[in-house]
Design a protein around this motif. Structure first.
Motif, short mmCIF file in Angstrom:
data_model
loop_
_atom_site.label_atom_id
_atom_site.label_comp_id
_atom_site.label_asym_id
_atom_site.label_seq_id
_atom_site.Cartn_x
_atom_site.Cartn_y
_atom_site.Cartn_z
N ARG A 1 70.45 76.01 37.88
CA ARG A 1 70.01 74.90 37.03
C ARG A 1 70.37 73.55 37.66
O ARG A 1 71.31 73.44 38.44
CB ARG A 1 70.64 75.00 35.63
N GLU A 2 69.62 72.53 37.27
CA GLU A 2 69.91 71.16 37.66
C GLU A 2 71.15 70.69 36.91
O GLU A 2 71.32 70.98 35.73
CB GLU A 2 68.70 70.28 37.35
N THR A 3 72.03 69.98 37.58
CA THR A 3 73.35 69.68 37.03
C THR A 3 73.27 68.90 35.73
O THR A 3 73.97 69.21 34.74
CB THR A 3 74.18 68.89 38.05
N TYR A 4 72.44 67.88 35.66
CA TYR A 4 72.44 66.98 34.50
C TYR A 4 71.46 67.42 33.42
O TYR A 4 71.78 67.40 32.23
CB TYR A 4 72.11 65.55 34.97
N THR A 5 70.28 67.86 33.78
CA THR A 5 69.27 68.24 32.78
C THR A 5 69.38 69.69 32.34
O THR A 5 68.92 70.05 31.27
CB THR A 5 67.86 67.98 33.32
#
Length: 754
Positions: free
Chosen positions: A357-361
């Motif tokens: 997964r993307e860290t922020y979203t």
């Protein structure tokens, strides 16, 4: 300013001349008190015996409030070996005797500088200064340290060298030291400089000056520490500054990271599982080299290819959507499916996917999958399932037995046949007799262990009072991957076979009876001759006895002759009665009676039955039989019929070849291991190989009026005894028929088995 210069020269001269410490210290304190920020100056000499700093000049310091026996200045001395200067505020925090004295004296702001005025005599300079720091004072102290170092014979260093927090060493073109800072002394810690410098230290200095460039990142070991050295040239002065820093954690972390990367690469390149990266819609981003072994594609060929293009059409409908939904919700998904090899055949794969997964979203950006070929496992599970179905529906009785001999499983057929209801399984001892159980646990288990399979016959006793079941047993030994041995016992119900065998025996008995009736017609004339002879003798002896009765008064021997005649009449009558008895026994129909018998006696009875027929054909039966033969196990009437058939066939063969001429038949016996052989050898035309092969076939005969059942029925009867009947060319050119019968002891060994 002129006064300070004169005082500096005076100090350096006294130090260079190695004047007494008190004079050098007084000149130093006088010089420093002339600096504007300095309010007071003390110089203290280190006393190793007492472990304390003793003031030499500058005035006395009040004693501390603490007990001098419990505190010393050793902690301060150790600290100053690593740090050449401290603020007085830092010094007051050190647990030492001098800190207490400064607190009593009210000295709060200032500096403490480690300074040696004479070689081998450590000392401490205390300066009490006003608020704020004066750069001029800092520069003066650095210059003073450099001048004093030269004065006491130590290499001098630039003023800025001591301010460098990293260990630094100033070197000339020959790699000889010109100066160093205080951090360098802390780095050495009493060990030689060669222990911390790179092994090619001299070459590095020369290369740095020759190439006029800095050399960085030179690694050297100092005990458990790892140092990184940098060599910075000063070409104009012909000097090189060598600086180092402790990079132990950084280098070890880098090595661990490199080792981890190398290990990951080795695992990725050599694992038999396929490790791959995909987009969320399943398109290949990369794959490990195992793709060639598993799928026949190199990683370069798979990049950009959608994984669904390799799926089996039947697995494609729900597989992709289900995997995508699970990855978005849970971040992890495991699936089993079929995938197409490059050659066209399909393999079973098990794939574990994890979402990245993307860290922020938190959005899934790619998927990492680990796939393995489970085709062999799926096929093995399918084979086990099919085997389990076969065992469940098998009509044979299938039982599993563990290594201790306990029943662990019965298939439905075994439960029905043995009357087992519920989960409780009976003991093996309740199903088998003692002798059968002993054979199963003895030779049965040994045979299964050595050859993998053992077979035998036994009887199983169902639950309750039902009749026992005759079964054919097969014992198989198994050793699964866990290593624990177990056995499967397969039993086939032989009740129908027993019924068929009983039926066959009854049919054989009926055929034998029919054959005896047919033989009766052929032996009618011989029977009449056998009976007429004793009857004629009886008539003759009776007539003679009557004549002797009439001459009883005149003939003294008449009474004796009458007694002899009556005895002869009785003998001939008994002979006729014996002929009729043998005839009735031969023709009688009944159950087979197996018993131990004298084969020679039975053979002689058969010879007597066919004696008249042999005499008519001018055939002599040559009996070569021993009288002390061991008993054989057979039915006497049926064995007599077999031997009679063999003798009559031999008489017919001799009649065919020697019509009107005398011939003979040899009837002999011989002992072989475990059996008794009776041979009938004729002088007939013999038989070729084709006739020998068909001789015992039902309805095959060479006689114009024969039925072709005699030899076939005879072989069946002998085989029913446990023996054999064979034909081969005879030594006299005719045919030799050999009947082999089991001896009584040998039959008891084999015949008692169920």
């Amino acid at each position: 300013m002129k006064a300070l210069e004169l005082q500096s020269q005076l100090l350096l001269r006294r130090v260079g001349e190695q004047r007494p410490l008190a004079e050098c210290a007084a000149a130093l304190c006088e010089l420093l008190r002339g600096c504007p920020p300095v309010r007071a100056a003390w110089y203290l000499a280190w006393q190793p015996a007492s472990g304390s700093y003793i003031p030499v000049c500058g005035g006395r310091l009040p004693p501390a409030a603490d007990d001098p026996l419990t505190l010393s200045d050793q902690p301060l001395h150790t600290l100053l070996q690593r740090q050449t200067r401290l603020s007085l505020a830092e010094l007051r925090q050190v647990p030492c005797w001098l800190a207490g004295r400064l607190r009593r004296a009210g000295v709060e702001q200032g500096l403490a500088v480690s300074l040696s005025l004479l070689p081998g005599q450590p000392g401490l300079l205390l300066l009490h200064v006003g608020e704020g720091s004066d750069p001029a004072l800092e520069l003066a102290l650095a210059l003073l340290r450099s001048l004093l170092a030269n004065a006491v014979g130590q290499p001098s260093s630039p003023p800025w060298l001591d301010a460098d927090p990293q260990p630094a060493l100033l070197l000339d073109g020959a790699a000889e030291p010109l100066g160093h800072n205080s951090a360098w002394q802390w780095l050495l810690g009493g060990q030689p400089a060669e222990r911390v410098l790179p092994v090619n230290h001299v070459q590095l200095v020369r290369a740095c000056l020759a190439q006029r460039r800095a050399i960085e990142g030179v690694e050297a070991s100092a005990g458990e520490r790892i140092l990184l050295w940098s060599y910075v040239p000063e070409p104009a002065a012909g000097r090189v500054l060598a600086r180092c820093r402790d990079a132990s954690a950084e280098v070890r972390a880098g090595r661990e990271a490199a080792r981890a990367r190398r290990l990951y690469r080795l695992i990725t390149e050599n694992t038999t599982d396929l490790i791959s990266r995909h987009t969320l819609d399943g398109r290949f981003l990369d794959a490990s080299p195992a793709s060639w072994t598993l799928l026949g594609y190199w990683p370069e060929q798979l990049r950009g290819t959608p994984a669904r293009a390799l799926f089996h059409p039947q697995d494609l409908s729900q597989l992709v959507e289900r995997a995508r939904s699970a990855l978005e919700q849970d971040g992890y998904h495991t699936m089993t499916y079929r995938v197409r090899h490059r050659d066209g055949h399909f393999l079973w794969f098990e794939t574990a996917c994890r979402a990245i997964r993307e860290t922020y979203t938190g959005q899934v950006v790619e998927v990492v999958a680990v796939s393995r070929d489970i085709t062999a496992r799926v096929q093995a599970e399918e084979n086990r399932r099919r085997l389990a179905e076969v065992v469940e529906v098998n009509t044979d009785l299938v039982m599993f037995v563990d290594a201790e001999g306990r029943l662990t499983y019965l298939n439905p057929a075994a439960r029905r046949a043995l009357g087992v209801v519920g989960e409780q399984l009976p003991a093996l001892e309740a199903l088998l007799g003692a002798e059968d159980l002993r054979r199963l646990r003895g030779e049965g288990r040994e045979g299964a262990e050595q050859r993998g399979v053992w077979s035998g016959e036994a009887r199983l006793q169902p639950q309750g009072d039902g009749p026992s079941l005759p079964v054919s047993l097969v014992l198989l030994a198994h050793r699964p991957t866990s290593g624990e041995r177990y056995y499967s016992l397969v039993a086939r119900d032989m009740t129908e076979r027993e019924l068929r065998e009983a039926q066959q025996r009854r049919h054989q008995d009926e055929l034998a009876h029919t054959a005896r009736l047919v033989t009766l017609g052929e032996l009618a004339s011989g029977i009449a001759h056998e009976i007429n002879q004793p009857l004629a003798a009886v008539v003759n002896y009776a007539g003679a006895s009557q004549r002797y009765l009439q001459s009883l008064d005149s003939n003294p021997q008449a009474a004796e002759r009458i007694a002899q005649g009556l005895a002869r009449i009785t003998e001939q009558a008994n002979h006729a009665s014996e002929v009729i008895r043998r005839l009735r026994a031969f023709l009688r129909k009944g159950q087979r009676r197996m018993q131990a018998l004298d084969v020679a006696q039975v053979a002689r009875e058969a010879v007597r039955l066919c004696a008249w027929e042999a005499a008519q054909a001018q055939v002599t039966v040559d009996e070569r039989m021993d009288d002390n033969l061991p008993p054989a196990y057979a039915d006497p009437v049926l064995l007599e019929q077999v031997l009679l058939n063999l003798l009559r066939n031999a008489i017919d063969a001799n009649r065919e070849r020697h019509a009107g001429a005398a011939s003979h038949i040899v009837l002999s016996t011989a002992l072989q291991p475990g059996e008794l052989c009776v041979r009938v050898e004729d002088q007939g035309p013999g038989a070729d190989a084709e006739r020998l092969a068909q001789m015992f076939t039902p309805f095959f005969t060479s006689k114009p009026d024969g039925l072709g059942l005699g030899l076939s029925m005879s072989r069946s009867i002998v085989e029913g005894f446990g023996g054999a009947l064979e034909a081969r060319p005879g030594a006299q050119g005719g045919l030799c028929l050999e009947c082999r019968l089991p001896l009584r002891d040998n039959h008891n060994e084999t015949g008692n088995r169920p």
